[in-house]
Write a protein that holds these residues in place. Structure first.
Motif, short mmCIF file in Angstrom:
data_model
loop_
_atom_site.label_atom_id
_atom_site.label_comp_id
_atom_site.label_asym_id
_atom_site.label_seq_id
_atom_site.Cartn_x
_atom_site.Cartn_y
_atom_site.Cartn_z
N ILE A 175 8.05 2.66 0.26
CA ILE A 175 7.40 1.89 -0.81
C ILE A 175 5.95 2.37 -0.90
CG2 ILE A 175 6.74 -0.39 -1.64
CD1 ILE A 175 9.10 -1.53 -0.09
N HIS A 176 5.60 2.90 -2.05
CA HIS A 176 4.29 3.51 -2.26
C HIS A 176 3.39 2.57 -3.07
CE1 HIS A 176 6.41 7.25 -1.12
NE2 HIS A 176 7.35 6.80 -1.92
N LYS A 177 2.13 2.48 -2.66
CA LYS A 177 1.16 1.65 -3.36
C LYS A 177 0.18 2.53 -4.11
CE LYS A 177 -2.37 -1.93 -2.61
NZ LYS A 177 -3.06 -2.76 -1.60
N LEU A 178 -0.10 2.18 -5.37
CA LEU A 178 -1.05 2.92 -6.19
C LEU A 178 -2.02 1.93 -6.84
CD1 LEU A 178 2.06 4.20 -6.73
CD2 LEU A 178 0.67 5.95 -7.84
N GLY A 207 -7.94 4.14 -16.36
CA GLY A 207 -6.54 3.91 -16.67
C GLY A 207 -5.57 4.74 -15.86
N SER A 208 -6.07 5.70 -15.10
CA SER A 208 -5.21 6.53 -14.26
C SER A 208 -4.87 5.79 -12.98
CB SER A 208 -5.88 7.86 -13.95
OG SER A 208 -7.07 7.66 -13.21
N LEU A 209 -3.93 6.34 -12.22
CA LEU A 209 -3.49 5.74 -10.97
C LEU A 209 -3.90 6.60 -9.79
CD1 LEU A 209 0.11 4.52 -11.90
CD2 LEU A 209 -2.03 3.20 -11.90
N GLU A 210 -4.21 5.94 -8.67
CA GLU A 210 -4.63 6.61 -7.46
C GLU A 210 -3.71 6.22 -6.31
OE1 GLU A 210 -8.75 7.22 -4.92
OE2 GLU A 210 -8.38 5.31 -5.93
N TYR A 211 -3.13 7.21 -5.65
CA TYR A 211 -2.25 6.94 -4.51
C TYR A 211 -3.05 6.34 -3.37
CZ TYR A 211 0.54 7.88 -0.34
OH TYR A 211 1.21 7.76 0.85
N VAL A 212 -2.50 5.26 -2.76
CA VAL A 212 -3.21 4.57 -1.68
C VAL A 212 -2.49 4.73 -0.35
CG1 VAL A 212 -4.06 2.34 -0.85
CG2 VAL A 212 -4.17 2.89 -3.29
N SER A 213 -1.22 4.32 -0.29
CA SER A 213 -0.52 4.32 0.99
C SER A 213 0.98 4.30 0.78
CB SER A 213 -0.94 3.12 1.84
OG SER A 213 -0.60 1.92 1.17
N THR A 214 1.72 4.55 1.87
CA THR A 214 3.17 4.49 1.87
C THR A 214 3.66 3.72 3.08
OG1 THR A 214 3.44 6.60 0.71
CG2 THR A 214 5.30 5.84 2.02
N GLN A 215 4.59 2.82 2.86
CA GLN A 215 5.24 2.09 3.94
C GLN A 215 6.68 2.58 4.07
OE1 GLN A 215 3.81 -1.97 2.35
NE2 GLN A 215 4.12 -2.36 4.54
N SER A 216 7.07 3.00 5.25
CA SER A 216 8.45 3.39 5.53
C SER A 216 9.18 2.22 6.17
CB SER A 216 8.48 4.61 6.46
OG SER A 216 7.92 5.73 5.83
N GLY A 251 2.04 -8.31 4.75
CA GLY A 251 2.23 -7.06 4.02
C GLY A 251 3.41 -6.24 4.47
N ALA A 252 4.17 -6.74 5.46
CA ALA A 252 5.36 -6.02 5.94
C ALA A 252 6.58 -6.40 5.11
CB ALA A 252 5.60 -6.34 7.41
N TRP A 253 7.47 -5.44 4.92
CA TRP A 253 8.69 -5.70 4.15
C TRP A 253 9.79 -6.15 5.10
CZ3 TRP A 253 9.00 -5.76 -1.09
CH2 TRP A 253 7.88 -5.28 -1.78
N LEU A 309 18.51 -6.89 0.56
CA LEU A 309 17.39 -7.42 -0.23
C LEU A 309 16.16 -7.52 0.66
CD1 LEU A 309 19.21 -10.27 -2.22
CD2 LEU A 309 18.88 -7.88 -2.86
N TRP A 310 15.00 -7.10 0.13
CA TRP A 310 13.77 -7.03 0.89
C TRP A 310 12.64 -7.73 0.13
CZ3 TRP A 310 14.19 -4.30 5.54
CH2 TRP A 310 15.34 -3.53 5.68
N ARG A 311 11.80 -8.43 0.91
CA ARG A 311 10.64 -9.11 0.34
C ARG A 311 9.45 -8.91 1.28
NH1 ARG A 311 10.21 -13.57 -3.17
NH2 ARG A 311 12.46 -13.97 -2.98
N ARG A 312 8.28 -8.81 0.70
CA ARG A 312 7.09 -8.60 1.52
C ARG A 312 6.55 -9.93 2.03
NH1 ARG A 312 2.26 -5.11 -0.94
NH2 ARG A 312 2.27 -6.85 -2.39
#
Length: 335
Positions: A255-258, A264-273, A312-314, A305-308
């Motif tokens: 799950i990637h956060k931007l 108006g552009s998007l910036e990559y922040v982090s990834t959760q595996s 912040g953990a899924w 099914l997954w929820r955060r």
């Protein structure tokens, strides 16, 4: 949770299922080259189907419904290098055959297998994006929304180089990819510039921005261990950031956060595996309507099914086993 098994089923592996806007109709496609349209009879609480035989000349990979503002319009893509558009004819009766009920239009500008196809949000008009094994992302636009025969190939953009060597220019390095693109997902927020996420055999997912009939790469979502098999963009629903889920046929999904920038552009922040609860390879990912619950489908047939949580953990909130593990093992041993 109650489930209903629908029949008659396909005669080969089912590759995709797609619900329409209202959730009262869905379509399925298979390697048997058929498309089935299922409609809910709310009074009897049963599903009836219309079969579209020989919809393509080879295996059918993905399906996508357009917004109902444009009628009952379905897109399908196949290993036969084509996209087919299916429009339901309102003048036909229930007794008419599927060939008469569904009008077919073929888009044949691809050179290799078309692995995914998606309609955009209605705010962008009637546009259709395709991910092809030749590494190109193509976007079609309807010239007349009342005539599905008229489509314009407005953009043809090479995301991955399938020539099996790396090329360089002054701005970027395009990574080689043997089988090109596999999946795409639109950003459905109507208040932001048009954006689309793509994944493929290069093991990298990317976000591109659509500006003035041109595509521009904005950011990468990190490298995966295997080819990116599925990608899903979460509905924003008032969040100040975006979430994109990817699956690469391994026991973990990402799950990637931007973040949104001022321009108006998007910036990559982090990834959760996140590790699958059954340790089985995850093939597909999809979000609910609010972007708060993620559903994953694993190789053993388990739907999770997954929820955060507040930290912040899924976390896994439910597993729905399908009991198809033995069937899948039989399929792999007897393809």
């Amino acid at each position: 949770m109650d489930f209903v098994e629908v029949s008659p089923s396909h005669e080969d592996l089912v590759h995709d299922i797609a619900f329409d806007f209202y959730g009262k109709r869905f379509a399925t496609c298979s390697s048997d080259k058929h498309i089935k349209i299922w409609t809910l009879d709310e009074e009897k609480d049963t599903w009836t189907s219309y079969d579209i035989p020989r919809a393509h000349q080879n295996s059918i990979w993905r399906l996508s419904w357009a917004n109902p503002e444009y009628g009952q319009l379905l897109a399908s893509c196949s290993d036969d290098n084509t996209i087919c558009l299916w429009e339901e004819q309102e003048s036909t009766t229930v007794a008419d055959s599927s060939q008469d009920r569904w009008k077919k239009v073929k888009l044949a500008s691809h050179k290799r297998s078309v692995n995914d196809v998606k309609f955009c949000h209605r705010s962008l008009g009637l546009k259709l994006a395709s991910a092809c094994a030749d590494g190109y992302l193509r976007i079609y636009e309807a010239l007349d929304i009342f005539d599905i025969n008229k489509w314009d190939l407005m953009i043809e953009y090479q995301v991955e180089d399938t020539s099996m060597f790396e090329t360089n220019n002054s701005q970027k390095k395009r990574i080689s990819s043997e089988h090109g693109l596999t999946c795409i997902a639109w950003n459905d927020c109507p208040f932001e510039p048009a954006k689309i996420a793509v994944g493929g055999y290069s093991k990298i997912a990317r976000v591109l921005s659509l500006e003035k009939n041109t595509l521009k790469e904005e950011c990468e979502l990190g490298e995966h261990n295997n080819p990116v098999h599925d990608i899903a963009w979460a509905p924003a629903m008032g969040r100040s950031y975006h979430l994109i889920a990817t699956a690469s046929r391994e026991s973990t999904f990402r799950i990637h956060k931007l973040n949104r920038k001022e321009d108006g552009s998007l910036e990559y922040v982090s990834t959760q595996s996140v590790e699958s609860t059954t340790k089985s390879n995850v093939w597909r990912v999809t979000w609910n309507a609010t972007g708060t619950v993620l559903a994953t489908s694993a190789e053993d047939g388990t739907l999770s099914l997954w929820r955060r949580d507040f930290a912040g953990a899924w976390i896994n909130v439910q597993n729905i086993p399908s009991g198809v593990q033995q069937k899948m093992m039989h399929y792999y041993q007897n393809p």
